[in-house]
Design an enzyme around this catalytic site. Structure first.
Site, PDB file in Angstrom:
ATOM      1  CG  HIS A  58       0.332  -5.583  -2.212  1.00 27.74           C
ATOM      2  ND1 HIS A  58       1.518  -5.674  -1.440  1.00 27.74           N
ATOM      3  CD2 HIS A  58       0.058  -4.102  -2.263  1.00 27.74           C
ATOM      4  CE1 HIS A  58       1.787  -4.432  -1.019  1.00 27.74           C
ATOM      5  NE2 HIS A  58       1.132  -3.411  -1.561  1.00 27.74           N
ATOM      6  CG  HIS A  60      -2.216   0.176  -0.641  1.00 27.93           C
ATOM      7  ND1 HIS A  60      -1.829   0.540   0.545  1.00 27.93           N
ATOM      8  CD2 HIS A  60      -1.527  -0.342  -1.435  1.00 27.93           C
ATOM      9  CE1 HIS A  60      -0.522   0.035   0.252  1.00 27.93           C
ATOM     10  NE2 HIS A  60      -0.309  -0.653  -0.913  1.00 27.93           N
ATOM     11  CD  GLN A 153       1.461   5.127   2.624  1.00 26.64           C
ATOM     12  OE1 GLN A 153       0.405   4.720   2.547  1.00 26.64           O
ATOM     13  NE2 GLN A 153       2.300   5.089   1.651  1.00 26.64           N
ATOM     14  CG  HIS A 211       4.471  -1.680   0.986  1.00 21.81           C
ATOM     15  ND1 HIS A 211       3.486  -2.078   1.747  1.00 21.81           N
ATOM     16  CD2 HIS A 211       4.208  -1.161  -0.092  1.00 21.81           C
ATOM     17  CE1 HIS A 211       2.392  -1.778   1.066  1.00 21.81           C
ATOM     18  NE2 HIS A 211       2.499  -1.284   0.279  1.00 21.81           N
ATOM     19  CD  GLU A 214       6.543  -0.071  -3.969  1.00 18.32           C
ATOM     20  OE1 GLU A 214       5.733   0.322  -2.574  1.00 18.32           O
ATOM     21  OE2 GLU A 214       5.455   0.399  -4.798  1.00 18.32           O
ATOM     22  CG  ASP A 310       0.120  -1.500  -5.106  1.00 20.01           C
ATOM     23  OD1 ASP A 310      -0.103  -1.418  -3.662  1.00 20.01           O
ATOM     24  OD2 ASP A 310       1.456  -1.261  -5.381  1.00 20.01           O
ATOM     25  CD1 TRP A 316       1.444   6.634  -4.913  1.00 16.59           C
ATOM     26  CD2 TRP A 316      -0.497   6.158  -4.088  1.00 16.59           C
ATOM     27  NE1 TRP A 316       1.376   7.100  -3.670  1.00 16.59           N
ATOM     28  CE2 TRP A 316       0.411   6.679  -2.737  1.00 16.59           C
ATOM     29  CE3 TRP A 316      -1.630   5.440  -3.433  1.00 16.59           C
ATOM     30  CZ2 TRP A 316       0.098   6.944  -1.778  1.00 16.59           C
ATOM     31  CZ3 TRP A 316      -2.202   5.799  -2.014  1.00 16.59           C
ATOM     32  CH2 TRP A 316      -1.150   6.516  -1.282  1.00 16.59           C
TER      33      TRP A 316
HETATM   34 FE   FE2 Z   1       1.475  -1.360  -1.855  1.00 21.41          FE
END
Ligand code: FE2
Length: 425
Positions: A58, A60, A153, A211, A214, A310, A316
């Site tokens: 997983h 991005h 997203q 996702h 979460e 991730d 993030w």
């Molecule tokens: Fe994610």
């Protein structure tokens, strides 16, 4: 004549005693003790651990390595990260996305991670990132298996254009159907999105990776819906639930119903411990929830549990070097998985379990598997998690892809000079 022999290799998940591994034309062709053969390249692993490559289930890729653009996330929170991503997106162009993706893939190769599943945000009418990353998939294919997930997203229904854009992304060749049901406007919209996305995947014969829940909301029910739709549509084994952090907060009685439904659906579970331990539980004072899904209980129920990195240096998460052993270490600590079998399971979560989730073929350390091999400066899986050691050699299809020198420090203690490798006790 072989192409490669790794001598004195202790294979992950198996050997008590070191073996010799012979490779030809990109495959492992023999595994035996005292192999009598010659090869173009021979490496003595000296009894160190040899594993099949790490798998990041997983990630991005479109956002990675944007740290500092146009500013850093000062608070370190999810909300500032989301705001920052909306500032970064208009600044992106195809060349920049590709350059960062290639750099991240080099970092991954250096750490022995040769398969990555990356979500790509499709909520952009130009589908710039989708097109750029599809090119990267082909460009890195000799080195890394990169799999893309069409990720809405901003919400499959919440963004009025997402439905059409997601279909266009799949038409362009994105491999997996994504989703984000907990971000839709209502629980009902979230449920509908799970149904629509699973039906889309079933029609096209694609895998699903959402996702899912979460959040810290104990009443969120999208994991249940994902399991139900997976079973209804006969997608068992083809569907992954990513994050599933709401399960951390759910009532134990409800979870005792939910886990058997997940088993029935043969769901793959993907935890992202580095990110969720930092982003979840932010509304708590004390006690502060850990915000990682129930890795130990899900694995004990027989579910395939993998882990993802991730984020690396993005809106993030300001940290990370794309080291899947750091991910396994964090997951082990957060999940209190300090039992011997549990620590072994965490090593599998970043290797074989990830390979199963991604549907990789030819993965493993047996004769006939791809000669994709990582030699670690550690003697076993638990030591590898403890030390996050040097990847001495990384081979892809039997050819050297990355290398690093053995690491050791020298301590000058009084009159003595003592080497320290953190293994000898
Ligand atoms: Fe994610």
């Amino acid at each position: 004549m072989l192409d490669l022999i790794i001598r004195n290799a202790r294979r992950a998940g198996g050997d008590e005693e070191p073996v010799d591994m012979g490779c030809r034309e990109g495959r492992i062709v023999t595994v035996e003790k005292n192999l009598e053969a010659e090869a173009a390249e021979v490496f003595d692993a000296k009894g160190y651990l040899v594993t099949a490559p790490f798998v990041d289930s997983h990630f991005h890729m479109d956002a990675t390595l944007t740290y500092g653009r146009p500013r850093v996330n000062q608070s370190g929170t999810l909300l500032e990260g989301i705001a920052l991503w909306s500032e970064v997106k208009p600044l992106l162009d195809a060349a920049d996305i590709k350059k960062r993706a290639h750099q991240l893939c080099r970092w991954a190769a250096a750490k022995g991670t040769l398969a990555i599943r990356s979500h790509v945000d499709i909520c952009d009418p130009s589908l710039l990132a989708v097109e750029a990353l599809l090119e990267v998939v082909e460009e890195v294919k000799p080195y890394i298996d990169l799999q893309l997930v069409a990720f809405p997203q901003d919400g499959f229904y919440r963004d009025p254009n997402a439905e059409e854009l997601l279909v266009r992304a799949l038409d362009k060749g994105v491999h997996v159907v994504g989703g984000i049901p907990h971000f839709e406007r209502s629980m009902e919209d979230g449920s509908r999105s799970v149904t629509a996305l699973c039906e889309l995947a079933a029609e096209r014969g694609l895998m699903v990776d959402m996702h899912c829940d979460e959040s810290d909301d104990p009443l969120s029910r999208h994991v249940e819906m994902l399991a139900r739709e997976t079973t209804r549509l006969g997608l068992q084994g083809q569907v992954a639930g990513s994050h599933l952090t709401s399960m951390h907060s759910m009532d134990n009685y409800y979870v005792s119903k939910l886990i058997p439904l997940m088993v029935e659906a043969d769901l793959n579970v993907i935890a992202n411990p580095l990110i969720n331990i930092t982003l979840q539980g932010r509304h708590d004072t004390y006690p502060k929830r850990r915000g990682m899904t129930r890795v130990k209980e899900l694995a004990e129920a027989g579910l395939n549990v993998a882990c993802g990195h991730d984020c690396v240096m993005d809106p993030w998460y300001s940290l990370g070097s794309h080291d899947m052993l750091e991910v396994a270490s964090m997951g082990l600590h957060v999940g209190q998985m300090t039992g011997q079998a549990e620590m072994q399971e965490m090593f599998r979560s970043v290797t074989v379990n990830g390979a199963k989730t991604l549907g990789l073929d030819g993965y493993g350390l047996d004769v006939g598997c791809h000669a994709d091999l990582v030699v670690l400066q550690a003697r076993n899986e638990i030591e590898a998690i403890r030390l996050r050691p040097a990847r001495l050699k990384v081979y892809r299809r039997g050819r050297l892809l990355a290398s690093a020198p053995e690491q050791s420090s020298t301590v000058y203690w009084g009159e003595e000079e003592t080497p320290v490798d953190f293994m000898e006790i």
